[in-house]
Design an enzyme around this catalytic site. Structure first.
Site, PDB file in Angstrom:
ATOM      1  CB  SER A   1      -0.909   0.024   1.228  1.00  0.00           C
ATOM      2  OG  SER A   1      -1.702  -1.139   1.273  1.00  0.00           O
TER       3      SER A   1
HETATM    4  N1  SAH Z   1      -1.106  -4.797   3.953  1.00  0.00           N
HETATM    5  C1  SAH Z   1      -0.391  -5.104   2.727  1.00  0.00           C
HETATM    6  C2  SAH Z   1      -1.158  -4.646   1.505  1.00  0.00           C
HETATM    7  C3  SAH Z   1      -1.443  -5.801   0.631  1.00  0.00           C
HETATM    8  S1  SAH Z   1      -2.575  -5.597  -0.695  1.00  0.00           S
HETATM    9  C4  SAH Z   1       1.032  -4.583   2.761  1.00  0.00           C
HETATM   10  O1  SAH Z   1       1.400  -3.888   3.718  1.00  0.00           O
HETATM   11  O2  SAH Z   1       1.818  -4.915   1.873  1.00  0.00           O
HETATM   12  C5  SAH Z   1      -3.940  -6.575  -0.125  1.00  0.00           C
HETATM   13  C6  SAH Z   1      -3.668  -8.038   0.109  1.00  0.00           C
HETATM   14  O3  SAH Z   1      -4.910  -8.620   0.500  1.00  0.00           O
HETATM   15  C7  SAH Z   1      -3.203  -8.811  -1.120  1.00  0.00           C
HETATM   16  O4  SAH Z   1      -1.979  -9.418  -0.841  1.00  0.00           O
HETATM   17  C8  SAH Z   1      -4.307  -9.858  -1.334  1.00  0.00           C
HETATM   18  O5  SAH Z   1      -3.829 -11.112  -1.778  1.00  0.00           O
HETATM   19  C9  SAH Z   1      -4.904  -9.960   0.063  1.00  0.00           C
HETATM   20  N2  SAH Z   1      -6.270 -10.488   0.145  1.00  0.00           N
HETATM   21  C10 SAH Z   1      -7.305 -10.293  -0.706  1.00  0.00           C
HETATM   22  N3  SAH Z   1      -8.394 -10.947  -0.262  1.00  0.00           N
HETATM   23  C11 SAH Z   1      -8.042 -11.565   0.905  1.00  0.00           C
HETATM   24  C12 SAH Z   1      -8.720 -12.402   1.846  1.00  0.00           C
HETATM   25  N4  SAH Z   1     -10.007 -12.768   1.712  1.00  0.00           N
HETATM   26  N5  SAH Z   1      -8.029 -12.852   2.925  1.00  0.00           N
HETATM   27  C13 SAH Z   1      -6.717 -12.523   3.117  1.00  0.00           C
HETATM   28  N6  SAH Z   1      -6.031 -11.757   2.255  1.00  0.00           N
HETATM   29  C14 SAH Z   1      -6.676 -11.275   1.160  1.00  0.00           C
END
Ligand code: SAH
Length: 204
Positions: A52
């Site tokens: 993010s």
């Molecule tokens: N907090 C992260 C941002 C990642 S982007 C960071 O600091 O890098 C959002 C993430 O949510 C992605 O990796 C995606 O695979 C995950 N995601 C999407 N749906 C999800 C679900 N139902 N359960 C867990 N993770 C999920």
């Protein structure tokens, strides 16, 4: 990053600013994109996902009102960067990632940095983690069509939940507080997160 992106946009929470000075964002990124680590945007981390934007990590962390002792659930581990920031600001952090390759790599990064209070799980985070509930705080770092019902149940009374809610490609950041079993919501900034995919999220 802190002085040019976060402070000018109004991030004031001192522990949040300190955590974001301490935790190096590039460590959570693949070598190929590290040159973009301190830019003002989300950056690809593989598997079609992103780390993010620093401002989003900061505002979501600030909205959680952490004091150092809370039990936090994060949905969407991704790179593990937000989880590390939460690890600096809270008691115990449970974080769930749907893509197992990302969960493994984030787990390795967090372990190498010594975050013993951050626990990574692979699976559908829209279901929460029933056996670790209730949580004092819940943060969803992917875009939800609505707040997943199991997460409302797993948030303790008086607890805070922060989540981008809206369309698949554009959302509003919401902060909710659980009052007598219901979530009382306030809206913050517009945002664009990758979709939350799962039983109580978007379909694949
Ligand atoms: N907090 C992260 C941002 C990642 S982007 C960071 O600091 O890098 C959002 C993430 O949510 C992605 O990796 C995606 O695979 C995950 N995601 C999407 N749906 C999800 C679900 N139902 N359960 C867990 N993770 C999920």
């Amino acid at each position: 990053m802190v002085d040019t992106q976060l402070v000018p946009r109004g991030i004031r929470d001192e522990p949040v600013l300190l955590a974001m000075k301490k935790v190096q964002r590039h460590i959570f990124m693949p070598e190929s994109t590290r040159s973009a680590a301190y830019e003002d945007r989300a950056v690809p981390i593989g598997e079609g996902q992103t780390i993010s934007q620093p401002y989003m990590v900061a505002i979501m962390s600030e909205l959680l009102e952490l004091t150092g002792s809370e039990k936090v659930l994060e949905i969407g581990t991704g790179s593990g960067y937000q989880a590390a920031i939460l690890g600096e600001l809270a008691g115990d952090v449970y974080t769930i990632e749907r893509v197992s390759a990302l969960a493994e790599s984030a787990g390795r990064t967090l372990e190498s940095l010594g975050y013993k209070n951050v626990h990574v799980f692979a699976g559908d985070g829209t279901l929460g983690l029933e056996d670790k509930a209730p949580f004092d705080r819940i943060i969803i770092t992917a875009a939800a069509p609505e707040i997943p019902a199991p997460l409302v149940n797993q948030l303790r009374e008086g607890g805070i939940l922060v989540v981008p809610v809206g369309e698949r490609y554009s959302q509003v950041l919401l902060k909710g507080r659980k009052v007598r079993g219901e979530i009382v919501k306030e809206s913050y900034t517009n945002c664009a997160f990758v979709p939350l995919i799962g039983e109580y999220g978007w379909k694949e």
